[in-house]
Design a protein around this motif. Structure first.
Motif, PDB file in Angstrom:
ATOM      1  N   ILE A 113       0.170   5.558   1.009  1.00 17.16           N
ATOM      2  CA  ILE A 113      -0.410   6.406   1.773  1.00 17.16           C
ATOM      3  C   ILE A 113       0.207   7.877   1.491  1.00 17.16           C
ATOM      4  O   ILE A 113       1.457   7.913   1.645  1.00 17.16           O
ATOM      5  CB  ILE A 113      -0.564   6.312   3.380  1.00 17.16           C
ATOM      6  CG1 ILE A 113      -1.482   5.076   3.466  1.00 17.16           C
ATOM      7  CG2 ILE A 113      -1.239   7.484   3.787  1.00 17.16           C
ATOM      8  CD1 ILE A 113      -1.491   4.547   5.033  1.00 17.16           C
ATOM      9  N   PHE A 140       0.913  -1.222  -0.158  1.00 18.82           N
ATOM     10  CA  PHE A 140      -0.041   0.044  -0.067  1.00 18.82           C
ATOM     11  C   PHE A 140       0.787   1.303  -0.036  1.00 18.82           C
ATOM     12  O   PHE A 140       1.909   1.474   0.407  1.00 18.82           O
ATOM     13  CB  PHE A 140      -1.106  -0.116   1.127  1.00 18.82           C
ATOM     14  CG  PHE A 140      -0.255   0.111   2.595  1.00 18.82           C
ATOM     15  CD1 PHE A 140      -0.050   1.117   3.103  1.00 18.82           C
ATOM     16  CD2 PHE A 140      -0.072  -1.341   3.270  1.00 18.82           C
ATOM     17  CE1 PHE A 140       0.664   1.234   4.366  1.00 18.82           C
ATOM     18  CE2 PHE A 140       0.544  -1.255   4.543  1.00 18.82           C
ATOM     19  CZ  PHE A 140       0.981   0.043   5.125  1.00 18.82           C
ATOM     20  N   VAL A 143      -5.129   4.842   7.610  1.00 24.69           N
ATOM     21  CA  VAL A 143      -4.967   6.042   6.912  1.00 24.69           C
ATOM     22  C   VAL A 143      -5.555   7.258   7.951  1.00 24.69           C
ATOM     23  O   VAL A 143      -4.765   8.243   7.880  1.00 24.69           O
ATOM     24  CB  VAL A 143      -6.013   6.107   5.639  1.00 24.69           C
ATOM     25  CG1 VAL A 143      -5.897   7.333   4.794  1.00 24.69           C
ATOM     26  CG2 VAL A 143      -5.292   4.773   4.804  1.00 24.69           C
ATOM     27  N   LYS A 187      -5.372   7.053   0.973  1.00 23.79           N
ATOM     28  CA  LYS A 187      -4.883   5.977   0.437  1.00 23.79           C
ATOM     29  C   LYS A 187      -4.628   6.208  -1.062  1.00 23.79           C
ATOM     30  O   LYS A 187      -5.524   6.689  -1.730  1.00 23.79           O
ATOM     31  CB  LYS A 187      -5.945   4.808   0.358  1.00 23.79           C
ATOM     32  CG  LYS A 187      -5.492   3.428  -0.182  1.00 23.79           C
ATOM     33  CD  LYS A 187      -6.487   2.396   0.043  1.00 23.79           C
ATOM     34  CE  LYS A 187      -7.493   2.324  -1.039  1.00 23.79           C
ATOM     35  NZ  LYS A 187      -8.439   1.333  -1.081  1.00 23.79           N
ATOM     36  N   ASP A 241      -4.169  -1.628   0.080  1.00 21.66           N
ATOM     37  CA  ASP A 241      -4.909  -2.018   0.943  1.00 21.66           C
ATOM     38  C   ASP A 241      -4.256  -1.825   2.471  1.00 21.66           C
ATOM     39  O   ASP A 241      -3.818  -2.902   3.048  1.00 21.66           O
ATOM     40  CB  ASP A 241      -5.470  -3.452   1.064  1.00 21.66           C
ATOM     41  CG  ASP A 241      -6.737  -3.622   1.693  1.00 21.66           C
ATOM     42  OD1 ASP A 241      -7.410  -2.751   2.376  1.00 21.66           O
ATOM     43  OD2 ASP A 241      -6.879  -4.890   1.934  1.00 21.66           O
ATOM     44  N   PRO A 242      -4.052  -0.629   2.882  1.00 19.82           N
ATOM     45  CA  PRO A 242      -3.872  -0.682   4.279  1.00 19.82           C
ATOM     46  C   PRO A 242      -4.770  -1.109   5.215  1.00 19.82           C
ATOM     47  O   PRO A 242      -5.732  -1.248   5.033  1.00 19.82           O
ATOM     48  CB  PRO A 242      -3.471   0.982   4.395  1.00 19.82           C
ATOM     49  CG  PRO A 242      -4.423   1.578   3.595  1.00 19.82           C
ATOM     50  CD  PRO A 242      -4.665   0.531   2.337  1.00 19.82           C
TER      51      PRO A 242
END
Length: 103
Positions: A32, A30, A51, A41, A45-46
């Motif tokens: 950010i 991921f 986030v 994001k 897929d954190p």
């Protein structure tokens, strides 16, 4: 060595470079992005809530820009930071990630 040998050599070198990048290159799980208006994001897929945590930390530490990459390395996820995020602020993000990561 004629032109065919040169072409074969170029193809072999390109294949080795591609394999090295593909096998040994890091893969971002991921990304950010931090901006003056918060965190969002950018890719991947954190963990849920991370986030928002990043936005809170960035505001509290007055970080106006930067990127945080979640990178799989040797089976574990490591956080990598853009140069905009000072080393003394990075631990705050790591602590938040440790609390949010999927078990």
């Amino acid at each position: 060595g004629g032109p065919v040998d040169v072409i074969i050599f170029i193809v072999v070198v390109a294949a080795l470079v591609f394999t090295g990048v593909f096998v040994f290159g890091r893969s971002d799980l991921f990304v950010i992005r931090l901006t003056a208006s918060g965190a969002r994001k950018h890719r991947g897929d954190p963990p849920k809530g991370f986030v928002d945590d990043c936005g809170d930390i960035a505001r509290a530490r007055k970080i106006k820009a930067g990127e945080i990459h979640g990178v799989r390395k040797l089976g574990r996820v490591k956080l990598r930071f853009s140069k905009d995020i000072a080393p003394h602020h990075q631990q705050n993000f790591r602590n938040a990630y440790a609390l949010r990561k999927k078990k």
